[in-house]
Design an enzyme around this catalytic site. Structure first.
Site, PDB file in Angstrom:
ATOM      1  N   GLU A  72      72.495 117.677  26.101  1.00 50.06           N
ATOM      2  CA  GLU A  72      73.453 118.520  25.887  1.00 50.06           C
ATOM      3  C   GLU A  72      73.212 119.955  26.389  1.00 50.06           C
ATOM      4  OE1 GLU A  72      74.822 116.881  21.539  1.00 50.06           O
ATOM      5  OE2 GLU A  72      73.982 118.559  21.643  1.00 50.06           O
ATOM      6  N   CYS A  84      73.712 127.419  28.824  1.00 47.87           N
ATOM      7  CA  CYS A  84      72.496 126.941  28.132  1.00 47.87           C
ATOM      8  C   CYS A  84      71.902 125.694  28.393  1.00 47.87           C
ATOM      9  CB  CYS A  84      72.974 127.343  26.710  1.00 47.87           C
ATOM     10  SG  CYS A  84      71.241 126.777  25.616  1.00 47.87           S
ATOM     11  N   CYS A  95      62.229 117.224  21.768  1.00 44.48           N
ATOM     12  CA  CYS A  95      61.301 118.352  21.856  1.00 44.48           C
ATOM     13  C   CYS A  95      60.113 117.891  21.047  1.00 44.48           C
ATOM     14  CB  CYS A  95      61.924 119.634  21.439  1.00 44.48           C
ATOM     15  SG  CYS A  95      60.971 120.947  21.773  1.00 44.48           S
ATOM     16  N   CYS A 101      59.804 122.445  15.146  1.00 49.85           N
ATOM     17  CA  CYS A 101      60.095 123.630  14.612  1.00 49.85           C
ATOM     18  C   CYS A 101      60.946 123.292  13.429  1.00 49.85           C
ATOM     19  CB  CYS A 101      60.759 124.728  15.258  1.00 49.85           C
ATOM     20  SG  CYS A 101      59.694 125.324  16.809  1.00 49.85           S
ATOM     21  N   CYS A 120      64.785 123.283  13.084  1.00 54.08           N
ATOM     22  CA  CYS A 120      65.687 123.017  14.604  1.00 54.08           C
ATOM     23  C   CYS A 120      65.809 121.477  14.709  1.00 54.08           C
ATOM     24  CB  CYS A 120      64.893 123.467  15.623  1.00 54.08           C
ATOM     25  SG  CYS A 120      65.784 123.026  17.321  1.00 54.08           S
ATOM     26  N   GLY A 162      64.571 121.166  24.103  1.00 55.52           N
ATOM     27  CA  GLY A 162      63.069 121.213  24.757  1.00 55.52           C
ATOM     28  C   GLY A 162      62.514 122.230  24.981  1.00 55.52           C
ATOM     29  N   GLU A 163      61.300 122.333  25.304  1.00 53.69           N
ATOM     30  CA  GLU A 163      60.510 123.514  25.588  1.00 53.69           C
ATOM     31  C   GLU A 163      59.983 123.575  26.776  1.00 53.69           C
ATOM     32  OE1 GLU A 163      59.022 126.071  23.963  1.00 53.69           O
ATOM     33  OE2 GLU A 163      58.177 126.473  25.886  1.00 53.69           O
ATOM     34  N   SER A 222      63.084 130.633  27.429  1.00 53.33           N
ATOM     35  CA  SER A 222      62.764 130.865  26.019  1.00 53.33           C
ATOM     36  C   SER A 222      61.704 129.945  25.691  1.00 53.33           C
ATOM     37  CB  SER A 222      63.918 130.682  25.152  1.00 53.33           C
ATOM     38  OG  SER A 222      63.587 130.773  23.637  1.00 53.33           O
ATOM     39  N   SER A 275      60.382 132.865  21.175  1.00 53.06           N
ATOM     40  CA  SER A 275      60.564 132.313  19.917  1.00 53.06           C
ATOM     41  C   SER A 275      59.596 132.563  18.732  1.00 53.06           C
ATOM     42  CB  SER A 275      61.135 130.926  19.648  1.00 53.06           C
ATOM     43  OG  SER A 275      62.285 130.743  20.583  1.00 53.06           O
ATOM     44  N   LEU A 276      59.528 134.029  18.294  1.00 55.53           N
ATOM     45  CA  LEU A 276      58.631 134.315  17.286  1.00 55.53           C
ATOM     46  C   LEU A 276      58.750 134.016  16.067  1.00 55.53           C
ATOM     47  CD1 LEU A 276      56.121 136.139  17.965  1.00 55.53           C
ATOM     48  CD2 LEU A 276      57.328 138.083  16.614  1.00 55.53           C
ATOM     49  N   ASN A 318      71.483 128.859  11.833  1.00 55.65           N
ATOM     50  CA  ASN A 318      72.660 127.891  11.798  1.00 55.65           C
ATOM     51  C   ASN A 318      72.297 126.702  10.777  1.00 55.65           C
ATOM     52  OD1 ASN A 318      74.430 129.198  13.697  1.00 55.65           O
ATOM     53  ND2 ASN A 318      72.952 128.564  15.241  1.00 55.65           N
ATOM     54  N   CYS A 334      72.698 127.332  18.566  1.00 58.45           N
ATOM     55  CA  CYS A 334      71.205 127.209  18.777  1.00 58.45           C
ATOM     56  C   CYS A 334      70.837 126.015  17.552  1.00 58.45           C
ATOM     57  CB  CYS A 334      70.570 128.457  18.419  1.00 58.45           C
ATOM     58  SG  CYS A 334      71.167 129.780  19.295  1.00 58.45           S
TER      59      CYS A 334
HETATM   60  N1  SAH Z   1      61.713 125.506  22.962  1.00 62.37           N
HETATM   61  C1  SAH Z   1      62.305 126.773  23.396  1.00 62.37           C
HETATM   62  C2  SAH Z   1      63.613 126.536  24.004  1.00 62.37           C
HETATM   63  C3  SAH Z   1      64.704 126.321  22.914  1.00 62.37           C
HETATM   64  S1  SAH Z   1      65.397 127.744  22.637  1.00 62.37           S
HETATM   65  C4  SAH Z   1      62.165 127.896  22.204  1.00 62.37           C
HETATM   66  O1  SAH Z   1      61.814 127.588  21.063  1.00 62.37           O
HETATM   67  O2  SAH Z   1      62.326 129.041  22.589  1.00 62.37           O
HETATM   68  C5  SAH Z   1      66.234 127.642  21.110  1.00 62.37           C
HETATM   69  C6  SAH Z   1      66.470 128.764  20.251  1.00 62.37           C
HETATM   70  O3  SAH Z   1      67.291 128.483  19.264  1.00 62.37           O
HETATM   71  C7  SAH Z   1      65.071 129.255  19.742  1.00 62.37           C
HETATM   72  O4  SAH Z   1      64.870 130.413  19.671  1.00 62.37           O
HETATM   73  C8  SAH Z   1      65.025 128.468  18.500  1.00 62.37           C
HETATM   74  O5  SAH Z   1      63.984 128.956  17.651  1.00 62.37           O
HETATM   75  C9  SAH Z   1      66.641 128.794  18.024  1.00 62.37           C
HETATM   76  N2  SAH Z   1      66.995 127.999  17.063  1.00 62.37           N
HETATM   77  C10 SAH Z   1      66.430 126.702  16.666  1.00 62.37           C
HETATM   78  N3  SAH Z   1      66.972 125.939  15.616  1.00 62.37           N
HETATM   79  C11 SAH Z   1      67.838 127.032  15.123  1.00 62.37           C
HETATM   80  C12 SAH Z   1      68.905 126.878  14.185  1.00 62.37           C
HETATM   81  N4  SAH Z   1      68.872 126.079  13.225  1.00 62.37           N
HETATM   82  N5  SAH Z   1      69.586 128.278  13.919  1.00 62.37           N
HETATM   83  C13 SAH Z   1      69.317 129.356  14.856  1.00 62.37           C
HETATM   84  N6  SAH Z   1      68.664 129.083  15.889  1.00 62.37           N
HETATM   85  C14 SAH Z   1      67.697 128.082  16.293  1.00 62.37           C
END
Ligand code: SAH
Length: 359
Positions: free
Chosen positions: A94, A107, A114, A118, A121, A163-164, A195, A218-219, A294, A337
């Site tokens: 997507e 985006c 991935c 996390c 996600c 993906g990362e 990111s 992504s902290l 989300n 996201c």
């Molecule tokens: N792997 C990379 C690139 C993906 S970016 C990374 O983690 O940074 C996707 C962004 O959306 C990240 O900041 C991730 O933490 C955020 N994200 C993932 N799941 C989410 C959710 N359910 N609600 C809001 N943000 C989310």
């Protein structure tokens, strides 16, 4: 069976020049072809009208030119468009178009699925299916720019889809080179944001790239214990190592590192978390982007109230940290996201997806 044909979509302009030079063509021929593919979104050699008939013939016979195929294009009430794209092997990814932020933003995904897992996600629930090739990463931009009428307009790219990116480093960086070419879409690295969860050796490498995108980390947590629970790669690359790499990261004059922080109700959104975050970021040219979760089926967290989000943001702002709250776009079409999830080839029913998520 004949050897697989070389895929023009995988070549940067220098490689295309070299490949066509072997067949006796001048550099300008390669540039012409590259311009058709990238600037005008034309992939059928017959439509490359200023290319000689002989070269068009060769392009047909000796090369392939893969382009992700649009399977669906859904429009959100807020103008966000989610594209489901099918790749050469039938896998699906997507990509999302987010207009007027105020810029136009694509985006883009870097992997099918991935491996980072996390906890909040949906893409993470899929696991890693495979890396995208450079041509597939750049191909998403070609397809979206053509579909949104932006081939001749400036746009931003965020590598925040599935993906990362630092787990698919070489293909991601090659895609950025392909998109940067003045003979193609001429995307400046300042318009690209990568990111990452923070894969430290890859961050160090990124700091040495000539085409360096903006960096977002992504902290999501302020203690190693909590971050490891939410972002498992933290076990290998803990907070101190990531923040240390950020401190050493060679930033251009006025640029800053963005720290993304998904807010999970009553998990990582307390005033103490905010104060710890302030301490962690000291000495880093940072800005913080708060992303209220989300929610989705199968994700065991809730979105905090606006009140909690604002309180957290205020603590950062009071300590002079630039903070923004990400407005989630496209939630009605599951384009926001963390909501990107598709299965390769086979289309799963909603019920099957649910079953997969709660497994
Ligand atoms: N792997 C990379 C690139 C993906 S970016 C990374 O983690 O940074 C996707 C962004 O959306 C990240 O900041 C991730 O933490 C955020 N994200 C993932 N799941 C989410 C959710 N359910 N609600 C809001 N943000 C989310």
């Amino acid at each position: 069976m004949s050897a697989p044909r070389l895929d023009l979509a995988e070549l940067d302009v220098n490689e295309l020049e070299a490949v066509l030079a072997e067949r006796g063509y001048e550099r300008f021929h390669a540039r012409q072809v590259y311009r058709w593919i990238y600037k005008r979104g034309i992939t059928d050699p017959d439509r490359m009208t200023d290319v000689s008939r002989q070269l068009r013939q060769q392009l047909h016979e000796a090369f392939a030119l893969s382009t992700p195929r649009v399977v669906s294009d859904e429009l959100s009430i807020d103008g966000t468009r989610k594209f489901v794209l099918e790749l050469g092997d039938g896998r699906r990814i997507e990509s999302v178009f987010i207009p007027d932020t105020p810029s136009m933003t694509f985006c883009i995904s870097t992997q099918v699925g991935c491996a980072m897992s996390c906890g909040f996600c949906l893409t993470g629930k899929m696991g890693l299916v495979r890396n995208l090739t450079a041509g597939e990463i750049a191909g998403q931009v070609r397809v979206l720019a053509a579909a949104t009428g932006l081939l001749d307009h400036p746009f931003n790219i965020v590598l925040m889809g599935m993906g990362e990116p630092l787990h698919n480093y070489d293909h991601t960086m090659k895609a950025l080179r392909m998109l940067h070419s003045e003979h193609g879409l001429a995307v400046s690295p300042r318009r690209v944001t990568l990111s990452t969860v923070g894969i430290v050796p890859a961050l160090e490498r990124l700091g040495r790239e000539p085409l360096m995108p903006n960096l977002a980390i992504s902290l999501h947590a302020t203690t190693d214990e909590q971050r490891t629970a939410l972002v498992p790669p933290n076990r290998k690359y803990p907070l101190a190592a990531i923040l240390d790499a950020c401190r050493r990261f060679p930033l251009k004059n006025r640029s800053r590192i963005t720290f993304e922080y998904v807010m999970l109700d009553e998990v990582n959104d307390s005033p103490d978390d905010a104060r710890r975050l302030v301490r962690l970021l000291s000495g880093i040219k940072a800005k913080v982007n708060l992303i209220p979760l989300n929610p989705a089926p199968g994700i065991p967290f809730d979105r905090p109230s606006d009140e909690r989000v604002n309180r957290f943001a205020q603590i950062l702002a009071d300590r002079h940290i630039t903070v923004s709250v990400r407005k989630s776009r496209g939630r009605d079409i599951r384009a926001a996201c963390g909501q990107l999830i598709v299965e390769g080839g086979t289309k799963k029913s909603a019920a099957q997806q649910m079953a997969m998520l709660i497994r």
